[in-house]
Design an enzyme around this catalytic site. Structure first.
Site, PDB file in Angstrom:
ATOM      1  N   GLU A   1       0.772  -1.360  -0.008  1.00  0.00           N
ATOM      2  CA  GLU A   1      -0.048  -0.083   0.097  1.00  0.00           C
ATOM      3  C   GLU A   1       0.781   1.377   0.031  1.00  0.00           C
ATOM      4  O   GLU A   1       1.991   1.276   0.734  1.00  0.00           O
ATOM      5  CB  GLU A   1      -1.045   0.010   1.451  1.00  0.00           C
ATOM      6  CG  GLU A   1      -1.698   1.231   1.117  1.00  0.00           C
ATOM      7  CD  GLU A   1      -3.045   0.918   1.890  1.00  0.00           C
ATOM      8  OE1 GLU A   1      -3.571  -0.370   2.171  1.00  0.00           O
ATOM      9  OE2 GLU A   1      -3.963   1.703   2.214  1.00  0.00           O
TER      10      GLU A   1
ATOM     11  N   GLU B   1     -10.327   4.369   9.318  1.00  0.00           N
ATOM     12  CA  GLU B   1     -10.817   3.805   7.626  1.00  0.00           C
ATOM     13  C   GLU B   1     -11.236   2.474   7.740  1.00  0.00           C
ATOM     14  O   GLU B   1     -10.749   1.865   6.722  1.00  0.00           O
ATOM     15  CB  GLU B   1      -9.436   4.214   7.006  1.00  0.00           C
ATOM     16  CG  GLU B   1      -8.944   5.469   7.178  1.00  0.00           C
ATOM     17  CD  GLU B   1      -7.803   5.772   6.190  1.00  0.00           C
ATOM     18  OE1 GLU B   1      -6.942   4.885   5.956  1.00  0.00           O
ATOM     19  OE2 GLU B   1      -7.748   6.810   5.627  1.00  0.00           O
TER      20      GLU B   1
ATOM     21  N   ASP C   1      -2.836  14.016   7.250  1.00  0.00           N
ATOM     22  CA  ASP C   1      -2.400  12.844   6.596  1.00  0.00           C
ATOM     23  C   ASP C   1      -1.270  13.214   5.894  1.00  0.00           C
ATOM     24  O   ASP C   1      -1.359  12.918   4.558  1.00  0.00           O
ATOM     25  CB  ASP C   1      -3.446  12.105   6.003  1.00  0.00           C
ATOM     26  CG  ASP C   1      -3.259  10.942   5.413  1.00  0.00           C
ATOM     27  OD1 ASP C   1      -2.157  10.324   6.135  1.00  0.00           O
ATOM     28  OD2 ASP C   1      -3.863  10.173   4.481  1.00  0.00           O
TER      29      ASP C   1
ATOM     30  N   GLU D   1       3.697   9.129  -0.636  1.00  0.00           N
ATOM     31  CA  GLU D   1       2.301   9.130  -1.036  1.00  0.00           C
ATOM     32  C   GLU D   1       1.974  10.364  -1.708  1.00  0.00           C
ATOM     33  O   GLU D   1       1.295  10.513  -2.620  1.00  0.00           O
ATOM     34  CB  GLU D   1       1.565   8.541   0.098  1.00  0.00           C
ATOM     35  CG  GLU D   1      -0.135   8.623  -0.318  1.00  0.00           C
ATOM     36  CD  GLU D   1      -0.770   8.435   1.082  1.00  0.00           C
ATOM     37  OE1 GLU D   1      -0.484   7.860   2.025  1.00  0.00           O
ATOM     38  OE2 GLU D   1      -2.092   8.362   0.802  1.00  0.00           O
TER      39      GLU D   1
ATOM     40  N   TRP E   1     -13.039  13.576   2.030  1.00  0.00           N
ATOM     41  CA  TRP E   1     -12.152  12.545   0.916  1.00  0.00           C
ATOM     42  C   TRP E   1     -12.188  13.515  -0.074  1.00  0.00           C
ATOM     43  O   TRP E   1     -11.479  13.156  -1.142  1.00  0.00           O
ATOM     44  CB  TRP E   1     -12.487  11.284   0.740  1.00  0.00           C
ATOM     45  CG  TRP E   1     -12.226  10.282   1.974  1.00  0.00           C
ATOM     46  CD1 TRP E   1     -11.250  10.471   3.129  1.00  0.00           C
ATOM     47  CD2 TRP E   1     -12.542   9.041   2.255  1.00  0.00           C
ATOM     48  NE1 TRP E   1     -11.292   9.662   3.828  1.00  0.00           N
ATOM     49  CE2 TRP E   1     -11.853   8.546   3.445  1.00  0.00           C
ATOM     50  CE3 TRP E   1     -13.103   8.104   1.238  1.00  0.00           C
ATOM     51  CZ2 TRP E   1     -12.141   7.166   3.853  1.00  0.00           C
ATOM     52  CZ3 TRP E   1     -13.362   6.703   1.604  1.00  0.00           C
ATOM     53  CH2 TRP E   1     -12.886   6.418   3.001  1.00  0.00           C
TER      54      TRP E   1
HETATM   55  C1  GCV Z   1      -2.279   2.329   5.402  1.00  0.00           C
HETATM   56  C2  GCV Z   1      -3.999   7.347   4.385  1.00  0.00           C
HETATM   57  C3  GCV Z   1      -3.328   6.417   3.191  1.00  0.00           C
HETATM   58  C4  GCV Z   1      -3.839   5.018   3.502  1.00  0.00           C
HETATM   59  C5  GCV Z   1      -3.168   4.394   4.625  1.00  0.00           C
HETATM   60  C6  GCV Z   1      -3.808   5.344   5.789  1.00  0.00           C
HETATM   61  C7  GCV Z   1      -3.161   5.229   7.274  1.00  0.00           C
HETATM   62  O1  GCV Z   1      -5.279   7.166   4.485  1.00  0.00           O
HETATM   63  O2  GCV Z   1      -3.895   6.927   1.920  1.00  0.00           O
HETATM   64  O3  GCV Z   1      -3.142   4.265   2.042  1.00  0.00           O
HETATM   65  O4  GCV Z   1      -3.373   3.228   5.264  1.00  0.00           O
HETATM   66  O5  GCV Z   1      -3.551   6.756   5.575  1.00  0.00           O
HETATM   67  O6  GCV Z   1      -2.237   5.651   7.587  1.00  0.00           O
HETATM   68  O7  GCV Z   1      -3.540   4.085   7.906  1.00  0.00           O
END
Ligand code: GCV
Length: 681
Positions: A145, A271, A344, A372, A516
């Site tokens: 991910e 989430e 984030d 990311e 989002w």
């Molecule tokens: C692992 C964000 C990212 C997700 C990630 C999440 C987290 O939303 O886009 O990919 O999930 O953070 O840190 O748990």
């Protein structure tokens, strides 16, 4: 010896970046004599193995004529700390532990590799934080991910079996140990319950065995619903005694296989992941139940504070609201793992208020090494300055038990890894610098970004002083530039949904959660731009200590870099800098583009100092970054112009794209996958 053979064969390969910052120099230089005191050379215990690794690293990599003695001394500082002292050609590395000696050996090698060899006297180093941990967001099917460097090096794509590739894991362990990393979480925080089945635990034990001599402990992310999801129980309620017993038995099974297992990382009620909230229980009740299970073995729970309910009035406030009332109630082997900022991992965020306010509960930072939100492994962005910014705020405004890194009270630190099976590990040669920087800052947050950049360049790309200065300069400017062309002045989360690569401040598919969508964050309207988090708005400023809150709340005192994070500012409003918002915003985007173009031009000037393979790979990324900077600038300014209704300021370059095209074609991210390790010659 197997390790050395492997290292030597890698050294002979074409320069595809695979060697990271561990390039060979000495190669068993006969002039270098390495001895050790206090260890039985044939003993099989872990500490003796660690010391033998330290000795072989020194022999393989020290090219000078030196007598080096490794000495275990009970009175040496801190368990991972070491002292290196030198008289003439005699050097002693002393430490209270084998891992300390290994870190000392790598420090000496780094001195040689960066032309800063100790000439005499002594240096002592003790890490600021005892736990320096990589988090791999690797899924059990081998995908990663937010990974931009291929597939997992741990989990296979062939039927969910963990990698048995011991030489590769040795290389991984060695690279981490060389920068002081001493823990690794092997699987994604969005965790499959399957990781706790006996088969997977046995495979995890196999990895632990390989990493152990390098001083690295293994941790796992767990799925809170595991007792139920694995079919053993009908509930995962943390107050249910069968559930607590299930976790105790699971902990015993794990520690029987892996006696030095580090503990669990938990993403709960975030989430869509399960958690204690599903049963009306609190984070404390969930975390403490798990903590009791691993406590007898010295394990810890890293409980993530990344929580936000759908469509709340201000997502940035939620973790504080949920966790602050729980301060002091967590068991003593629970650490709260908190992202650097309250939303984030945006290109720039103010520090997360929990770092400044939690008094009794230990809080550890989670940094995102994988890019990311910073151009994936395509844009060359050096992240040390961004992390230092957070540390500086922590130092300036922190109060209470967790005051600052500098006070050495940080219990642990985590970095979300950017490693995959790309031949160069990180998908791009420059992205390696962020893995390196994480390790160096976790060890010593006082090291400057300049020093880290210079260390990295001279160990990887070139030692030529002029070229080094050029590359270091562009690395150090790269974070600010990225913020400028992506989202300056505190703008945030205006990415395309899903992959988070390109700009889509307009992104709003029907039915998507409001929080989002970019418009939730930028709040552009005919009046102005930015999220009002002042006391007249959502009041998020009040989550910060008084002195800081007052500054952030005041339009005239709020740092310009955070202005649109905390204020909704009129398009024509004059800022403390004398220009209005629209002019300032346009100037920032233009500056970002100019910077990105300059990086590409400056990179071209170092051609003769870099091997052709990496020169071309890095250069193509700088070129792409400059093009993308234009795309970002045009997309954001043309989109926001619909609200400001103001012309681009005089002298601003004409856009290269038009808004309709930008909205129709998404910025593509293909064609930038680096070759994987199976392509190694
Ligand atoms: C692992 C964000 C990212 C997700 C990630 C999440 C987290 O939303 O886009 O990919 O999930 O953070 O840190 O748990």
């Amino acid at each position: 010896m197997a390790t050395l053979l492997l290292i030597t064969s890698v050294a002979a390969m074409a320069d595809n970046g695979h060697q990271l910052w561990l390039r060979q120099t000495g190669l068993d230089n006969p002039a270098c004599n390495v001895t050790q005191k206090a260890f039985n050379p044939t003993a099989t215990d872990i500490e003796s193995q660690t010391v033998r690794i330290a000795m072989s690293e020194l022999l393989a990599r020290i090219s000078q004529k030196l007598n080096i003695q490794l000495e275990k001394r009970a009175d040496a500082p801190g368990s991972d700390g070491f002292t290196i002292s030198r008289r003439g050609s005699n050097i002693t590395i002393s430490s209270a532990s084998g891992t300390g000696l290994l870190y000392g050996a790598f420090a000496l090698i780094r001195m040689q590799a960066t032309d800063t060899m100790l000439k005499g006297g002594s240096v002592t180093e003790v890490p600021a934080s005892p736990l320096r941990i990589l988090n791999h967001w690797d899924n059990l099917n081998g995908t990663i991910e937010r990974g931009y460097a291929g597939r997992s090096i741990f989990w296979s794509d062939k039927g969910e079996i963990i990698s048995q590739n011991a030489p590769l894991l040795v290389e991984y362990a060695r690279a981490n140990a060389s920068i002081g990393i001493n823990g690794t979480v092997l699987n994604n925080v969005n965790a499959s319950p399957k990781v706790l089945t006996t088969d997977y635990l046995k495979q995890t034990a196999h990895v632990a065995r390989i990493l152990r001599p390098y001083g690295i402990k293994v941790y796992l992310s767990i799925n809170f619903a595991s007792p139920k999801a694995l079919g053993d129980l009908t509930t995962a309620d943390p107050l249910d005694k069968d559930v607590a017993a299930w976790w105790k038995a699971k902990a015993k099974e794990i520690y029987d296989l892996i006696p030095d297992f580090g503990g669990f990382l938990v993403k709960a009620n975030s989430e869509g992941e399960p958690g204690p909230g599903d049963y009306g229980r609190t984070h404390v009740e969930g975390a403490n139940m798990l903590a009791a299970a691993v406590k007898p073995y010295g394990g810890i729970i890293m409980w993530r504070a990344f929580v936000y309910a759908a469509n709340s009035p201000d997502r940035a406030k939620q973790a504080y609201e949920e966790f602050m009332p729980l301060d002091g109630q967590f068991a003593d082997n629970v650490i709260l793992q908190v992202k650097n900022g309250p939303v984030d991992f945006q290109p720039r965020e103010p520090i997360h208020p929990l770092f400044l306010s939690m008094k009794k509960t230990p809080v550890m930072p989670e940094w995102q090494i994988t890019q990311e939100y910073l151009g994936h492994s395509i844009h060359n962005v050096f992240l040390a300055p961004m992390w230092k910014e957070m540390l500086d705020d922590w130092r300036t405004y922190g109060t209470g038990a967790n005051r600052s890194f500098a006070d050495m009270k940080i219990p642990a630190i985590a970095g979300v890894s950017n490693i995959g099976n790309s031949v160069n590990w990180c998908g791009s040669d420059m992205a390696q610098a962020n893995w390196y920087a994480f390790g160096r800052l976790a060890w010593n947050p006082a090291i400057s970004s300049e020093k880290i950049a210079q260390e990295f360049i001279s160990q990887t790309l070139t030692k030529d002083k002029k070229a080094l200065a050029v590359i270091s300069d562009i690395m150090l400017r790269s974070h600010e530039a990225c913020v400028s062309y992506m989202m300056p002045m505190g703008l945030h989360h205006i990415f395309a949904g899903g992959h988070h690569y390109g700009p889509e401040p307009w992104y709003a598919p029907r039915g998507t959660r409001e929080d989002w969508l970019p418009r939730y964050y930028h709040r552009a309207d005919s009046v102005g731009l930015g999220f009002d988090r002042t006391m007249r708005g959502t009041g998020a400023v009040a989550e910060y200590p008084d002195e800081m809150a007052k500054k952030l709340d005041d339009f005239n005192l709020c740092p310009e870099k955070y202005l649109l994070w905390f204020h909704h500012v009129g398009w024509q409003q004059t800022l403390p800098n004398g220009k209005n918002l629209w002019e300032t915003l346009c100037a920032k985007y233009d500056e970002g583009v100019r910077e990105a173009e300059d990086f590409a031009a400056k990179w071209a000037t170092v051609k003769q100092y870099i091997d052709p393979e990496r020169f071309a790979a890095i250069g193509s990324r700088y070129d792409r970054q400059a093009k993308d900077a234009w795309w970002w600038r045009d997309a954001c300014l043309l989109y926001f112009q619909q609200f400001s209704q103001m012309p681009l300021p005089e002298g601003a370059p004409a856009p290269r794209h038009n808004l309709a095209d930008l909205m129709r074609f998404h910025l593509a991210i293909d064609n930038y996958t680096a070759p994987d390790m199976s392509k190694l010659p």
